[in-house]
Motif scaffolding. Structure first.
Motif, PDB file in Angstrom:
ATOM      1  N   GLY A  17       0.842  -1.193   0.000  1.00  0.00           N
ATOM      2  CA  GLY A  17       0.000   0.000   0.000  1.00  0.00           C
ATOM      3  C   GLY A  17       0.876   1.241   0.000  1.00  0.00           C
ATOM      4  O   GLY A  17       2.059   1.173   0.378  1.00  0.00           O
ATOM      5  N   GLY A  18       0.291   2.343  -0.492  1.00  0.00           N
ATOM      6  CA  GLY A  18       1.067   3.596  -0.538  1.00  0.00           C
ATOM      7  C   GLY A  18       0.246   4.769  -0.030  1.00  0.00           C
ATOM      8  O   GLY A  18       0.490   5.911  -0.410  1.00  0.00           O
ATOM      9  N   MET A  20      -1.974   6.688   3.430  1.00  0.00           N
ATOM     10  CA  MET A  20      -1.546   7.439   4.618  1.00  0.00           C
ATOM     11  C   MET A  20      -0.769   6.564   5.595  1.00  0.00           C
ATOM     12  O   MET A  20       0.295   6.947   6.072  1.00  0.00           O
ATOM     13  N   ALA A  22       0.709   3.662   5.002  1.00  0.00           N
ATOM     14  CA  ALA A  22       1.930   3.162   4.370  1.00  0.00           C
ATOM     15  C   ALA A  22       3.004   4.253   4.335  1.00  0.00           C
ATOM     16  O   ALA A  22       4.187   3.982   4.570  1.00  0.00           O
ATOM     17  N   GLY A  52      -5.037   6.157  -3.009  1.00  0.00           N
ATOM     18  CA  GLY A  52      -5.785   5.978  -1.768  1.00  0.00           C
ATOM     19  C   GLY A  52      -6.829   7.044  -1.522  1.00  0.00           C
ATOM     20  O   GLY A  52      -7.199   7.820  -2.406  1.00  0.00           O
ATOM     21  N   ASN A  62      -8.747  15.355  10.537  1.00  0.00           N
ATOM     22  CA  ASN A  62      -9.818  15.050  11.489  1.00  0.00           C
ATOM     23  C   ASN A  62      -9.357  14.545  12.845  1.00  0.00           C
ATOM     24  O   ASN A  62     -10.166  14.367  13.738  1.00  0.00           O
ATOM     25  N   VAL A 159       1.776  -1.874  -9.035  1.00  0.00           N
ATOM     26  CA  VAL A 159       1.849  -3.323  -8.839  1.00  0.00           C
ATOM     27  C   VAL A 159       0.745  -3.699  -7.853  1.00  0.00           C
ATOM     28  O   VAL A 159       0.699  -3.186  -6.738  1.00  0.00           O
ATOM     29  N   PRO A 218     -12.684   6.014  -1.914  1.00  0.00           N
ATOM     30  CA  PRO A 218     -12.182   5.714  -3.263  1.00  0.00           C
ATOM     31  C   PRO A 218     -12.486   4.290  -3.714  1.00  0.00           C
ATOM     32  O   PRO A 218     -12.195   3.333  -2.998  1.00  0.00           O
ATOM     33  N   ALA A 224      -8.458  -5.275  -0.370  1.00  0.00           N
ATOM     34  CA  ALA A 224      -7.198  -6.034  -0.446  1.00  0.00           C
ATOM     35  C   ALA A 224      -6.650  -6.344   0.948  1.00  0.00           C
ATOM     36  O   ALA A 224      -6.130  -7.441   1.194  1.00  0.00           O
ATOM     37  N   THR A 355     -13.515  16.928  -2.607  1.00  0.00           N
ATOM     38  CA  THR A 355     -14.586  16.205  -3.312  1.00  0.00           C
ATOM     39  C   THR A 355     -15.003  17.086  -4.475  1.00  0.00           C
ATOM     40  O   THR A 355     -16.113  17.610  -4.513  1.00  0.00           O
ATOM     41  N   GLY A 423      -3.867   1.553   9.663  1.00  0.00           N
ATOM     42  CA  GLY A 423      -4.838   2.362   8.920  1.00  0.00           C
ATOM     43  C   GLY A 423      -6.166   1.624   8.835  1.00  0.00           C
ATOM     44  O   GLY A 423      -6.598   0.985   9.800  1.00  0.00           O
ATOM     45  N   SER A 435      -4.647  11.646   9.580  1.00  0.00           N
ATOM     46  CA  SER A 435      -3.502  11.890  10.460  1.00  0.00           C
ATOM     47  C   SER A 435      -3.219  10.700  11.367  1.00  0.00           C
ATOM     48  O   SER A 435      -2.064  10.277  11.521  1.00  0.00           O
TER      49      SER A 435
END
Ligand code: SFD
Ligand code: AMP
Length: 623
Positions: A17-18, A20, A22, A52, A62, A159, A218, A224, A355, A423, A435
């Protein structure tokens, strides 16, 4: 797939994952890995700059506790989260994130994120725990720091991780495929972090046809993390605790700034404020019905009761809120005009920062927030442990806070050795948001390095098993290739099912039987059992998923991941014989909260037999 190259990457720490969490893990792991001589590798299915949930940016942070300024204490935050989740939360995890989250926010600011300031130079709060930001580029800023820390050579973008690699009962890495090149990836790692977000698109969305694909969270976060942890044999928690956000209707604009910063009311078509007219209903959900702020699911519930009685549409009274905020300037026309302009800007920026499509919808439907009210509605269910839901893996707490039952050696490690989660991927620690997810990623990043340094022994990899995995990963493309000529139209074929059709089937059964929008978020034992029957048939058909190209292969795997998330959810709602979170879901056959269920519901899939184990886990109060 002879023409698909197999690329083997050997590393010590693998971050899947990439987003927050990650990115937080990357920054911290980069530091601790140097101390321990470890290699850290990160894999994202997309491009980290815009991957993400924060892809479009955000207009608020938040979670900010303000510990240094003495605004709040760690206990205050734990109280807030416990109450908002109707009593069900891992206080050790929430406290640990709360004590570290301000550090992440200060790093964001140092890296260039503009946080709103008041006249005295202090942060502008949206609400007690939230800060206003100019956050269109939030993700780029956070990703840049992660990329700098790790070095781009250690990052694999585009990937897609399909599942875990196991050495007995230890996680030994992951496998996946490039969504751009004909490559199969085998990542061999001493320790792996699952931080691939939550799950969107498990339930039928409100949007259809013209808006399909538009969702609040999203759509590329597709379960996953859940699939990965389940397939590794890890214990999961709170799989019943979905999140239903109330959002501006059809484009999913956020409501937080309106309720908290602009102090807006929401009213029904009769101009009634359901928070007042339905206040009596809150007594039925005591003690949590009586706390302030009213828990998010109960706010939803009061609104839904109005809708079910035919009192909708429900409106955010933007025109009223703006008029009220500008009222004190009304004797000075120049100051009044300036204030109105400022409020108008803030209203539009709130959407443009995170948004954008909501701003487009306002513009295209001639909505001017200072002149007209704007419709809001409860969205479809999402699985997101970082916001106001709680689904995720059951992870070890921090040594200094967690009771013995919640601690097994390494913070944020799942019940599977070598597999860490953070996360949206870690459960029972809601309200971390962007955060807190970053902060939890940092906590996990340090812990995973400790594990990798202390567990350096060589792992076993079975080449034959890996070859079989490769075959399974690309099977949808082979099926398509072999059979697409057997019908005149490639999307209708008795030999395979394309991901789009498969997803519609999944979404329909979840919507109708597991309490989606169509069912007014209501379900029951009989409905859930029916859903399980349909899911079993879908699972059989998942073997026949077809894909015409790499992009569709990704879609195929996304939907397999979603299907497992769906089953974990249905089984958990069925197991918990009560209604605890009305407004998220309502069990018509068990319509009340029951003290016997003041506990966690955990589940585990036996990866070998595909059998589910469900259990109650005691709730430990710490604070
Ligand atoms: O208020 C694979 N969130 C908000 N948080 C805030 O702090 N303030 C707000 O203003 C927020 N709002 C909001 C929020 C989200 C969204 C979508 C909107 C509005 C419209 C919530 C946060 O964004 C959220 O809590 C965190 O981002 C969660 O972090 P994390 O790391 O758990 O998830 P991620 O950031 O989505 O990252 C997931 C990553 O995984 C990748 N991935 N990689 C490889 N293989 C696979 N198979 C993969 N599947 C997924 C993704 O590409 C991504 O990199 S408010 O309106 O609610
Ligand atoms: P949202 O835009 O709904 O995601 O909200 C952003 C933040 O504000 C989250 O922390 C919410 O829990 C909080 N929030 C939103 N609406 C309210 C409300 N009416 N009362 C209290 N907190 C709220």
């Amino acid at each position: 797939m002879a023409d698909f190259e197999t690329v083997v990457v050997e590393t010590d720490v693998l971050i899947c994952g990439g987003g927050m969490a990650a990115c937080g893990a990357a920054v911290e792991a980069a530091y601790w890995s140097k101390k321990n001589g470890l290699k850290v590798t990160l894999v994202d299915k997309a491009s980290m700059d815009r991957s993400g949930a924060v892809a479009m940016g955000l207009s608020a942070i938040n979670q900010y506790v303000g510990l240094k300024d003495g605004q709040n204490t760690m206990n205050d935050y734990v109280d807030y989260v416990r109450n908002d989740l109707m009593g069900i939360t891992r206080e050790d995890l929430v406290a640990s994130i709360a004590r570290h989250v301000d550090g992440s926010v200060h790093l964001f600011e140092k890296w260039g994120l503009p946080i709103w300031k008041d006249a005295d130079g202090g942060y502008v709060h949206e609400g007690r725990w939230q800060l206003m930001i100019n956050g269109e580029s939030y993700k780029i800023i956070v990703a840049e720091a992660a990329k700098n820390a790790l070095g781009v050579d250690n990052i694999f973008e585009r990937v897609f991780i399909t599942g875990p690699l196991m050495d007995g009962d230890r996680c030994s890495g992951a496998v996946g495929f490039s969504v751009r090149e004909n490559k199969f990836y085998v990542f061999k790692a001493k320790a792996t972090l699952a931080a691939m977000g939550g799950a969107v698109g498990v339930f039928k969305p409100r949007s259809s046809g013209e808006g399909a694909g538009r969702a609040w969270y999203p759509p590329f976060n597709s379960g996953a993390s859940t699939y990965f942890t389940l397939k590794a044999g890890a214990e999961m928690t709170c799989q019943e605790v979905r999140f239903i956000p109330v959002r501006f209707k059809d484009a999913y604009g956020p409501v937080g700034a309106w309720f908290l910063l602009f102090k807006s009311r929401a009213t029904n078509a009769l101009d009634e404020n359901y928070m007042q007219t339905r206040a009596g209903e809150l007594e039925n959900w005591a003690p949590y019905g009586k706390v302030k702020p009213v828990p998010a699911n109960l706010r939803n519930w009061l609104m839904m009761l109005d809708v079910m009685e035919g009192k909708g549409p429900i409106y955010m009274r933007t025109e009223e809120a703006i008029a009220k905020l500008a009222e004190q300037y009304k004797d000075d026309p120049k100051a009044f005009k300036k204030k109105m302009k400022e409020l108008e800007n803030e209203a539009w920026e709130d959407f443009l920062d995170m948004t954008i499509s909501q701003a487009l919808l306002w513009a295209s439907t001639n909505v001017q927030p200072e002149e007209s009210k704007s419709e809001i509605a409860a969205a479809e269910p999402y699985f997101i442990g970082s916001h106001s839901g709680a689904s995720g893996a059951w992870v070890s707490g921090p040594e200094d806070i967690a009771p013995p039952e919640y601690f097994w050696g390494y913070t944020n490690m799942s019940t599977v050795k070598g597999l860490f989660c953070a996360g949206d991927a870690s459960g029972a620690s809601s309200h971390k948001f962007s955060s807190g997810s970053h902060a939890e990623g940092r906590i996990a990043g340090k812990s995973i390095c400790k594990f990798a340094a202390e567990n350096k022994d060589a792992l076993n990899y079975d080449d034959a098993a890996i070859a079989k995995m490769k075959e399974a990963v690309f099977k949808p493309m082979v099926l398509f290739e072999e059979n697409c000529g057997k019908t005149t139209q490639a999307d209708v074929n008795p030999h395979y099912i394309l991901p789009k059709m498969f997803q519609m089937r999944l979404q329909k059964m979840m919507d109708e039987y597991a309490g989606g929008v169509t069912a007014q978020f209501t379900t029951s034992e009989a409905n859930l059992n029916k859903c399980l029957d349909l899911l079993a048939l879908l699972k059989e058909d998942s073997e026949k998923l077809g894909a015409k190209d790499l992009h569709e292969l990704m879609r195929a795997w996304e939907n397999t991941h979603r299907m497992y998330q769906a089953e974990a959810h249905v089984r958990s709602i069925l197991f918990r014989e009560e209604t605890r979170w009305p407004g998220y879901y309502f069990r018509s056959d068990k319509p009340k909260m029951d003290a016997n269920w003041e506990c966690f519901v955990n589940c585990r899939l036996d990866p070998k037999t595909d059998e589910w184990e469900m259990k109650k886990v005691p709730l430990k109060k710490i604070f």
